[in-house]
Design an enzyme around this catalytic site. Structure first.
Site, PDB file in Angstrom:
ATOM      1  CB  SER A 298     -25.422  31.116  46.117  1.00  0.00           C
ATOM      2  OG  SER A 298     -24.605  30.365  45.041  1.00  0.00           O
TER       3      SER A 298
ATOM      4  CB  CYS B 151     -26.578  32.652  40.108  1.00  0.00           C
ATOM      5  SG  CYS B 151     -25.897  31.827  41.183  1.00  0.00           S
TER       6      CYS B 151
ATOM      7  CG  ASP C  56     -22.626  32.199  43.083  1.00  0.00           C
ATOM      8  OD1 ASP C  56     -21.456  31.632  43.270  1.00  0.00           O
ATOM      9  OD2 ASP C  56     -23.278  32.274  43.660  1.00  0.00           O
TER      10      ASP C  56
ATOM     11  CD1 TRP D 138     -23.807  24.551  41.077  1.00  0.00           C
ATOM     12  CD2 TRP D 138     -23.887  26.455  41.759  1.00  0.00           C
ATOM     13  NE1 TRP D 138     -25.095  24.548  41.354  1.00  0.00           N
ATOM     14  CE2 TRP D 138     -25.285  25.990  41.741  1.00  0.00           C
ATOM     15  CE3 TRP D 138     -23.801  27.883  42.100  1.00  0.00           C
ATOM     16  CZ2 TRP D 138     -26.258  26.666  41.989  1.00  0.00           C
ATOM     17  CZ3 TRP D 138     -24.935  28.732  42.461  1.00  0.00           C
ATOM     18  CH2 TRP D 138     -26.107  28.032  42.497  1.00  0.00           C
TER      19      TRP D 138
HETATM   20  P1  FAD Z   1     -22.574  14.938  45.779  1.00  0.00           P
HETATM   21  O1  FAD Z   1     -22.795  13.795  46.259  1.00  0.00           O
HETATM   22  O2  FAD Z   1     -21.511  15.610  45.793  1.00  0.00           O
HETATM   23  O3  FAD Z   1     -22.793  14.607  44.064  1.00  0.00           O
HETATM   24  C1  FAD Z   1     -22.602  15.572  43.117  1.00  0.00           C
HETATM   25  C2  FAD Z   1     -22.655  15.069  41.800  1.00  0.00           C
HETATM   26  O4  FAD Z   1     -21.460  14.573  41.484  1.00  0.00           O
HETATM   27  C3  FAD Z   1     -23.953  14.232  41.354  1.00  0.00           C
HETATM   28  O5  FAD Z   1     -24.839  14.774  40.898  1.00  0.00           O
HETATM   29  C4  FAD Z   1     -23.111  13.363  40.243  1.00  0.00           C
HETATM   30  O6  FAD Z   1     -23.025  14.172  39.118  1.00  0.00           O
HETATM   31  C5  FAD Z   1     -21.763  13.538  40.595  1.00  0.00           C
HETATM   32  N1  FAD Z   1     -21.394  12.051  41.456  1.00  0.00           N
HETATM   33  C6  FAD Z   1     -21.055  11.970  42.871  1.00  0.00           C
HETATM   34  N2  FAD Z   1     -20.905  10.844  43.360  1.00  0.00           N
HETATM   35  C7  FAD Z   1     -20.926   9.965  42.031  1.00  0.00           C
HETATM   36  C8  FAD Z   1     -20.603   8.602  41.758  1.00  0.00           C
HETATM   37  N3  FAD Z   1     -20.220   7.713  42.721  1.00  0.00           N
HETATM   38  N4  FAD Z   1     -20.736   8.355  40.507  1.00  0.00           N
HETATM   39  C9  FAD Z   1     -20.927   9.393  39.514  1.00  0.00           C
HETATM   40  N5  FAD Z   1     -21.145  10.440  39.647  1.00  0.00           N
HETATM   41  C10 FAD Z   1     -21.157  10.940  41.132  1.00  0.00           C
HETATM   42  N6  FAD Z   1     -26.484  23.824  44.823  1.00  0.00           N
HETATM   43  C11 FAD Z   1     -27.876  24.320  45.335  1.00  0.00           C
HETATM   44  O7  FAD Z   1     -28.610  23.573  45.111  1.00  0.00           O
HETATM   45  N7  FAD Z   1     -27.927  25.664  45.452  1.00  0.00           N
HETATM   46  C12 FAD Z   1     -27.061  26.603  45.699  1.00  0.00           C
HETATM   47  O8  FAD Z   1     -27.098  27.969  45.869  1.00  0.00           O
HETATM   48  C13 FAD Z   1     -25.712  26.241  45.380  1.00  0.00           C
HETATM   49  N8  FAD Z   1     -24.742  26.987  45.273  1.00  0.00           N
HETATM   50  C14 FAD Z   1     -23.334  26.614  45.003  1.00  0.00           C
HETATM   51  C15 FAD Z   1     -22.405  27.616  45.015  1.00  0.00           C
HETATM   52  C16 FAD Z   1     -21.036  27.250  44.927  1.00  0.00           C
HETATM   53  C17 FAD Z   1     -20.181  28.240  44.938  1.00  0.00           C
HETATM   54  C18 FAD Z   1     -20.701  25.865  44.784  1.00  0.00           C
HETATM   55  C19 FAD Z   1     -19.462  25.485  44.039  1.00  0.00           C
HETATM   56  C20 FAD Z   1     -21.808  25.099  44.336  1.00  0.00           C
HETATM   57  C21 FAD Z   1     -23.041  25.326  44.668  1.00  0.00           C
HETATM   58  N9  FAD Z   1     -23.935  24.631  44.669  1.00  0.00           N
HETATM   59  C22 FAD Z   1     -25.470  24.823  45.024  1.00  0.00           C
HETATM   60  C23 FAD Z   1     -23.830  22.791  44.382  1.00  0.00           C
HETATM   61  C24 FAD Z   1     -23.555  22.267  45.766  1.00  0.00           C
HETATM   62  O9  FAD Z   1     -22.446  22.698  46.312  1.00  0.00           O
HETATM   63  C25 FAD Z   1     -23.449  20.714  45.608  1.00  0.00           C
HETATM   64  O10 FAD Z   1     -22.495  20.381  44.661  1.00  0.00           O
HETATM   65  C26 FAD Z   1     -24.932  20.026  45.604  1.00  0.00           C
HETATM   66  O11 FAD Z   1     -25.868  20.387  46.182  1.00  0.00           O
HETATM   67  C27 FAD Z   1     -24.522  18.571  45.238  1.00  0.00           C
HETATM   68  O12 FAD Z   1     -24.182  18.063  46.548  1.00  0.00           O
HETATM   69  P2  FAD Z   1     -24.546  16.749  46.902  1.00  0.00           P
HETATM   70  O13 FAD Z   1     -23.451  16.572  48.408  1.00  0.00           O
HETATM   71  O14 FAD Z   1     -25.712  16.530  47.407  1.00  0.00           O
HETATM   72  O15 FAD Z   1     -24.258  15.794  45.923  1.00  0.00           O
END
Ligand code: FAD
Length: 690
Positions: free
Chosen positions: A450, A643, A688, A690
């Site tokens: 966001s 949010c 908003d 997630w």
């Molecule tokens: P990822 O690697 O994608 O992991 C995310 C989660 O998936 C993990 O914590 C875990 O629970 C699970 N996971 C992943 N891999 C495994 C595995 N091998 N085994 C078990 N569980 C697993 N985030 C913010 O910080 N700020 C924002 O403003 C924000 N806004 C968003 C707005 C929208 C519309 C949406 C959809 C999401 C938003 N998010 C926000 C969330 C963000 O998009 C990400 O999902 C978040 O930052 C995690 O991404 P990542 O790739 O670091 O983690």
């Protein structure tokens, strides 16, 4: 002549099946590059392609089409899995179809000996995914007209349906429900139940598996299909390109499409074509050692990208070096990692999900979601390629037994490589055809954030507020780390002077393919949202945004402060913010002071620190305490925004608000809930989450 060579190669790969990959496609002596794929055109493969799905089915001899409406790739993945299974178990001639790529007037002309499948994700507040908007409008619209004038129009259409939803949202699985209803209204016959997967309960994968077996049984009976022993057949052939090296200019080393490869990237930038944006500034927001949250300013001034306050920015991540190495190692590809290969779809309707020619390293680093949780179905598929019989038996058991699978994988945060290593007890898995990974692993997905700045104040600089994902795992010395956020953290460290950043021991190819991201760049695109301030700044607003849920509200408040400075009359602006401790994770404390200078008493930040006293206080409690003020502001038509965390917080806030309304208006609680529903329908209540 070039095509003939290609045909022979394809035939060869089909005949040799899984061996193709090990006998090094070089046997076939491909010398030219006839493999331009969808990525030549940055906006996908749509130009010049027929939008008639029946024609496409006929041309390619298909009798089963699997349409998908997908936002984050899961529905698309399920569609591919159904296609694969339909073919291997029942001999169906299957194809998947992106809903965006076809027209639907001729749905009525699909004969009853063919089958349509719909795999439909619901997005946000009951909306269709971006690629399903037109289809949804057509099929649920008042005046859907079909090619023939039969009555009912879809009497011949036989279909199955599965929806992907999240029960924490108001309109749970509304896409599949509404499409199912619309199809039935037109006389179509559904086979089996319409399945519903629930991401909110964390049971999506198991819901899908539980739905599909009875569906296949019903379909087999209805269509007279014979089940046969499923034998794995690769969808993609891997062909060595021995005369090319990673230095050859036509080889993709992670560039998302041809324009990026040729260094001529230009807009429109979108989900097929990211902008490689300079990061103007990045800093840590927490003042505590073991948790991180970063504020990042992304400069879009040299692009034609634009945004509005409340929109989302998508960050295209890169897998970390240690995970890339672990993956390549366990599947026996370490030595071949930089070999140039091409990937050829062996099915006319299958699409190679990344540009080629490329290298294994680039595919694994930039294009496959290698760190995600593994699916039980994938485990079943991979059992056939186990390094020995004992491991194979274990894989079959894991694939077939839901509880056992859960017990063995659930607590460990295994990704595919870690899983194969654990189950194989150290043995390598060189027998897995690489095609199986392309088919079974999701495409590496951009992550959304966001936007936490106001387009009124900084139209060409997008800020984000991202908390770094990390999870300690009992029995593992390296914690689980999220893909995108730790990549962002490494970028932040580099920007702040660390020449070799390695957050938590992880390293990243921060310079990107051919150093194209050098100088602190990150690939992005913008997604427009409906989460918007009222057009009249005098209208009061109430915002609830604990943790990183505060992100869009920083943008809202920054914008309203600017409007006040410019002389506009700005209404009451209340933010409910919650975190653990004032001294550790109170986000943007000094910014609020700054904005207060412009907004005065019209800005109020109500805080809830859950760990500053013995009693845990959350934003919901603060809302309750302020029910009188909230009731009054709502009667003045205040907008209400939530949010952040969808699973718990947003739901509880919804409940508390209904209670507040019930009390302040002297009505029942169920009436209060109805009023909140109405507020949602009229956009007075916006989420908003997630
Ligand atoms: P990822 O690697 O994608 O992991 C995310 C989660 O998936 C993990 O914590 C875990 O629970 C699970 N996971 C992943 N891999 C495994 C595995 N091998 N085994 C078990 N569980 C697993 N985030 C913010 O910080 N700020 C924002 O403003 C924000 N806004 C968003 C707005 C929208 C519309 C949406 C959809 C999401 C938003 N998010 C926000 C969330 C963000 O998009 C990400 O999902 C978040 O930052 C995690 O991404 P990542 O790739 O670091 O983690």
């Amino acid at each position: 002549a070039e095509l003939d060579t290609l045909d022979i190669v394809v035939l060869g790969v089909i005949l040799l099946g899984t061996f193709a990959y090990f006998t090094k496609g070089s046997l076939w002596g491909v010398t030219k590059d006839p493999y331009a794929n969808a990525f030549a055109n940055a906006n996908g493969a749509k130009a010049g392609q027929s939008r008639n799905f029946l024609e496409k089915m006929e041309e390619s001899g298909k009798n089963c089409i699997i349409f998908y409406g997908s936002q984050t790739g899961t529905a698309e993945d399920y569609a591919s899995r159904l296609a694969k299974e339909g073919k291997s178990r029942f001999g169906l001639e299957t194809m998947t179809a992106d809903l965006e790529e076809y027209d639907y007037e001729n749905l009525d002309a699909l004969p009853s000996d063919k089958i349509a499948m719909f795999v439909l994700a619901t997005y946000g507040e009951g909306e269709p995914t971006d690629n399903a908007v037109e289809f949804y409008e057509f099929i649920t619209g008042q005046d859907a007209s079909f090619s023939k004038s039969d009555d009912p129009p879809l009497a011949n259409l036989r279909y199955v349906a599965f929806g992907l939803g999240n029960n924490t949202y108001e309109h749970y699985n509304s896409m599949v429900r509404n499409v199912d209803k619309a199809l039935q209204k037109f006389g179509a016959q559904r086979i089996g139940e319409a399945g519903e997967g629930d991401d909110g309960a964390g049971t999506m994968e198991e819901d899908f598996l539980a739905w599909k077996d009875p569906m296949w049984a019903a379909l087999a009976e209805k269509m007279g299909l014979e089940e046969r022993e499923a034998v794995y057949e690769p969808t993609f052939g891997i062909i060595d390109r021995d005369h090319l090296t990673p230095e050859s200019p036509e080889v993709y080393l992670g560039e998302p499409n041809k324009m990026h490869l040729e260094g001529t990237a230009k807009g429109p930038f979108n989900s097929h074509n990211p902008y490689i944006a300079p990061i103007a500034e990045s800093r840590e927001l927490f003042s505590v050692k073991d948790r991180n949250c970063i504020h990042m300013e992304i400069d879009i001034s040299a692009s034609n990208l634009s945004y509005q306050t409340g929109d989302h920015v998508a960050i295209w991540p890169t897998n970390s070096g240690d995970e890339v190495d672990r993956f390549l190692d366990i599947v026996g590809l370490t030595e071949k990692r930089s070999k140039v290969i091409t990937v050829k779809a062996l099915e006319p309707t299958a699409k190679v999900p990344f540009p080629v020619p490329t290298t294994f390293d680039a595919i694994v680093r930039y294009h496959l979601e290698i760190c995600a949780p593994i699916s039980r179905q994938m485990v079943s598929t991979l059992a056939a390629f186990a390094p020995n019989d004992e491991v194979k038996a274990e894989m079959i058991r894991l694939g077939g037994d839901k509880d056992y699978f859960q017990q063995k994988t659930g607590p460990h945060y295994h990704n595919i490589a870690r899983f194969l290593k654990a189950v194989g007890k150290g043995s390598k898995w060189p027998g897995i055809p690489f095609s199986a990974f392309i088919e079974s692993l999701n495409k590496l997905q951009p992550r959304y954030y966001s936007i936490s700045s106001s387009s009124l104040v900084q139209p060409k600089k997008i800020s984000i507020t991202a908390v770094i994902e990390s999870q300690d795992i009992p029995g593992r010395d390296d914690p689980f780390r999220g893909v995108a956020t730790n990549y962002l953290l490494a970028l932040k460290q580099k920007q702040n002077g660390d020449p070799n950043p390695s957050p938590f021991g992880k390293t990243y190819a921060l310079n990107g393919p051919r150093n194209k991201f050098d100088g602190i760049h990150v690939p992005v695109h913008v997604r427009h949202s409906n989460f918007k301030l009222p057009s009249d700044p005098a209208k009061p607003i109430i915002m609830v945004g604990p943790g990183t849920g505060v992100a869009p509200f920083r943008g809202f408040i920054q914008g309203r402060a600017k409007q006040a400075q410019d002389g506009a009359s700005v209404g009451p602006t209340i933010l409910f913010f919650g975190c653990r401790k004032r001294t550790e994770d109170f986000l943007y404390e000094s910014d609020w002071e700054e904005y207060k200078k412009a907004l005065g008493d019209n800005l109020e930040i109500v805080t809830a620190f859950s760990r500053d006293s013995s009693k845990k206080v959350y934003v919901q409690h603060r809302l309750r305490e302020r029910s009188k003020d909230i009731g009054e502001l709502l009667s003045k038509k205040a907008n209400f925004y939530v949010c952040g965390d969808a699973a718990h917080m947003a739901r509880e806030v919804n409940t508390v608000l209904a209670q507040i309304i019930a009390e302040s208006r002297g009505v029942s609680e169920s009436k209060g809930e109805e009023i909140v529903k109405n507020m949602r329908a009229t956009n007075q209540y916006q989420e908003d989450v997630w």
